[in-house]
Scaffold this motif. Structure first.
Motif, PDB file in Angstrom:
ATOM      1  N   ALA A   1       0.867  -1.176   0.000  1.00  0.00           N
ATOM      2  CA  ALA A   1       0.000   0.000   0.000  1.00  0.00           C
ATOM      3  C   ALA A   1       0.902   1.223   0.000  1.00  0.00           C
ATOM      4  N   ILE A   2       0.520   2.222  -0.776  1.00  0.00           N
ATOM      5  CA  ILE A   2       1.371   3.398  -0.946  1.00  0.00           C
ATOM      6  C   ILE A   2       0.500   4.654  -0.914  1.00  0.00           C
ATOM      7  N   PRO A   3       0.962   5.715  -0.277  1.00  0.00           N
ATOM      8  CA  PRO A   3       0.163   6.944  -0.247  1.00  0.00           C
ATOM      9  C   PRO A   3       0.289   7.724  -1.555  1.00  0.00           C
ATOM     10  N   ALA A   4      -0.819   8.312  -1.974  1.00  0.00           N
ATOM     11  CA  ALA A   4      -0.833   9.144  -3.175  1.00  0.00           C
ATOM     12  C   ALA A   4      -1.879  10.240  -2.995  1.00  0.00           C
ATOM     13  N   ARG A   5      -1.704  11.342  -3.727  1.00  0.00           N
ATOM     14  CA  ARG A   5      -2.604  12.496  -3.609  1.00  0.00           C
ATOM     15  C   ARG A   5      -3.707  12.419  -4.652  1.00  0.00           C
ATOM     16  N   VAL A   6      -4.933  12.680  -4.230  1.00  0.00           N
ATOM     17  CA  VAL A   6      -6.084  12.706  -5.135  1.00  0.00           C
ATOM     18  C   VAL A   6      -6.002  13.994  -5.957  1.00  0.00           C
ATOM     19  N   VAL A   7      -5.996  13.840  -7.289  1.00  0.00           N
ATOM     20  CA  VAL A   7      -5.903  15.008  -8.165  1.00  0.00           C
ATOM     21  C   VAL A   7      -7.165  15.231  -8.983  1.00  0.00           C
ATOM     22  N   GLU A   8      -8.045  14.235  -9.005  1.00  0.00           N
ATOM     23  CA  GLU A   8      -9.283  14.371  -9.783  1.00  0.00           C
ATOM     24  C   GLU A   8     -10.313  13.396  -9.232  1.00  0.00           C
ATOM     25  N   LEU A   9     -11.565  13.831  -9.206  1.00  0.00           N
ATOM     26  CA  LEU A   9     -12.668  12.958  -8.809  1.00  0.00           C
ATOM     27  C   LEU A   9     -13.552  12.726 -10.026  1.00  0.00           C
ATOM     28  N   GLU A  10     -13.895  11.469 -10.268  1.00  0.00           N
ATOM     29  CA  GLU A  10     -14.761  11.114 -11.392  1.00  0.00           C
ATOM     30  C   GLU A  10     -16.047  10.517 -10.846  1.00  0.00           C
TER      31      GLU A  10
ATOM     32  N   VAL B   1       3.347   9.923 -11.783  1.00  0.00           N
ATOM     33  CA  VAL B   1       2.558   8.766 -12.204  1.00  0.00           C
ATOM     34  C   VAL B   1       1.120   8.993 -11.760  1.00  0.00           C
ATOM     35  N   LYS B   2       0.177   8.849 -12.696  1.00  0.00           N
ATOM     36  CA  LYS B   2      -1.240   8.987 -12.368  1.00  0.00           C
ATOM     37  C   LYS B   2      -1.934   7.651 -12.571  1.00  0.00           C
TER      38      LYS B   2
ATOM     39  N   ILE C   1      -3.235   3.631  -1.060  1.00  0.00           N
ATOM     40  CA  ILE C   1      -3.812   2.802  -2.117  1.00  0.00           C
ATOM     41  C   ILE C   1      -3.148   1.434  -2.167  1.00  0.00           C
ATOM     42  N   HIS C   2      -3.954   0.454  -2.508  1.00  0.00           N
ATOM     43  CA  HIS C   2      -3.469  -0.915  -2.663  1.00  0.00           C
ATOM     44  C   HIS C   2      -4.312  -1.586  -3.732  1.00  0.00           C
ATOM     45  N   VAL C   3      -3.672  -2.146  -4.708  1.00  0.00           N
ATOM     46  CA  VAL C   3      -4.292  -2.844  -5.846  1.00  0.00           C
ATOM     47  C   VAL C   3      -5.516  -2.110  -6.404  1.00  0.00           C
ATOM     48  N   GLY C   4      -5.372  -0.812  -6.583  1.00  0.00           N
ATOM     49  CA  GLY C   4      -6.420  -0.040  -7.242  1.00  0.00           C
ATOM     50  C   GLY C   4      -7.520   0.487  -6.348  1.00  0.00           C
ATOM     51  N   TYR C   5      -7.384   0.331  -5.047  1.00  0.00           N
ATOM     52  CA  TYR C   5      -8.392   0.803  -4.103  1.00  0.00           C
ATOM     53  C   TYR C   5      -7.768   1.721  -3.063  1.00  0.00           C
TER      54      TYR C   5
ATOM     55  N   GLU D   1      10.273   0.671  -7.169  1.00  0.00           N
ATOM     56  CA  GLU D   1       9.602  -0.561  -7.601  1.00  0.00           C
ATOM     57  C   GLU D   1       8.088  -0.382  -7.608  1.00  0.00           C
ATOM     58  N   GLU D   2       7.573   0.212  -6.541  1.00  0.00           N
ATOM     59  CA  GLU D   2       6.135   0.417  -6.441  1.00  0.00           C
ATOM     60  C   GLU D   2       5.642   1.395  -7.505  1.00  0.00           C
ATOM     61  N   LEU D   3       6.400   2.445  -7.754  1.00  0.00           N
ATOM     62  CA  LEU D   3       6.014   3.408  -8.796  1.00  0.00           C
ATOM     63  C   LEU D   3       6.002   2.740 -10.170  1.00  0.00           C
ATOM     64  N   ALA D   4       6.952   1.864 -10.418  1.00  0.00           N
ATOM     65  CA  ALA D   4       6.989   1.144 -11.699  1.00  0.00           C
ATOM     66  C   ALA D   4       5.756   0.263 -11.852  1.00  0.00           C
ATOM     67  N   GLU D   5       5.368  -0.426 -10.773  1.00  0.00           N
ATOM     68  CA  GLU D   5       4.176  -1.279 -10.826  1.00  0.00           C
ATOM     69  C   GLU D   5       2.913  -0.457 -11.051  1.00  0.00           C
ATOM     70  N   ILE D   6       2.819   0.681 -10.369  1.00  0.00           N
ATOM     71  CA  ILE D   6       1.659   1.557 -10.552  1.00  0.00           C
ATOM     72  C   ILE D   6       1.615   2.062 -11.985  1.00  0.00           C
ATOM     73  N   GLY D   7       2.761   2.485 -12.498  1.00  0.00           N
ATOM     74  CA  GLY D   7       2.831   2.995 -13.870  1.00  0.00           C
ATOM     75  C   GLY D   7       2.442   1.955 -14.894  1.00  0.00           C
ATOM     76  N   GLU D   8       2.869   0.710 -14.695  1.00  0.00           N
ATOM     77  CA  GLU D   8       2.519  -0.366 -15.613  1.00  0.00           C
ATOM     78  C   GLU D   8       1.025  -0.658 -15.588  1.00  0.00           C
TER      79      GLU D   8
END
Length: 84
Positions: A4-13, A25-26, A45-49, A74-81
């Motif tokens: 699980a990795i912290p990330a900032r919310v930049v857009e709400l859909e 990376v978005k 976030i973890h596996v898209g949630y 490593e985590e950024l690469a996985e998120i980017g992929e």
């Protein structure tokens, strides 16, 4: 590895979907598990949630520790992929 990795919310859909960003990376994620999400919030976030909100200080501290341990890239690469 998939942490699980912290990330900032930049857009709400629509439909409990948000876009988060971390170091350029978005990724689209589900925020269905977390209430009252706003642009600018940090979420773990973890596996898209998003699992829960974290403070900006906690996000920075966690990212710093991950970078020191050598796993942030490593985590950024996985998120980017998975975002592609």
């Amino acid at each position: 590895m998939c942490l699980a990795i912290p990330a900032r919310v930049v857009e709400l859909e629509d439909g409990d979907i948000a876009v988060v960003a971390l170091e350029g990376v978005k990724k689209r994620i589900s925020v269905a598990l977390v209430e009252d999400i706003a642009i600018g919030d940090y979420v773990l976030i973890h596996v898209g949630y998003a699992l829960h909100k974290v403070s900006p200080e906690e996000a920075a501290r966690t990212l710093e520790l991950m970078a020191e341990a050598g796993i942030l890239s490593e985590e950024l690469a996985e998120i980017g992929e998975s975002a592609a």
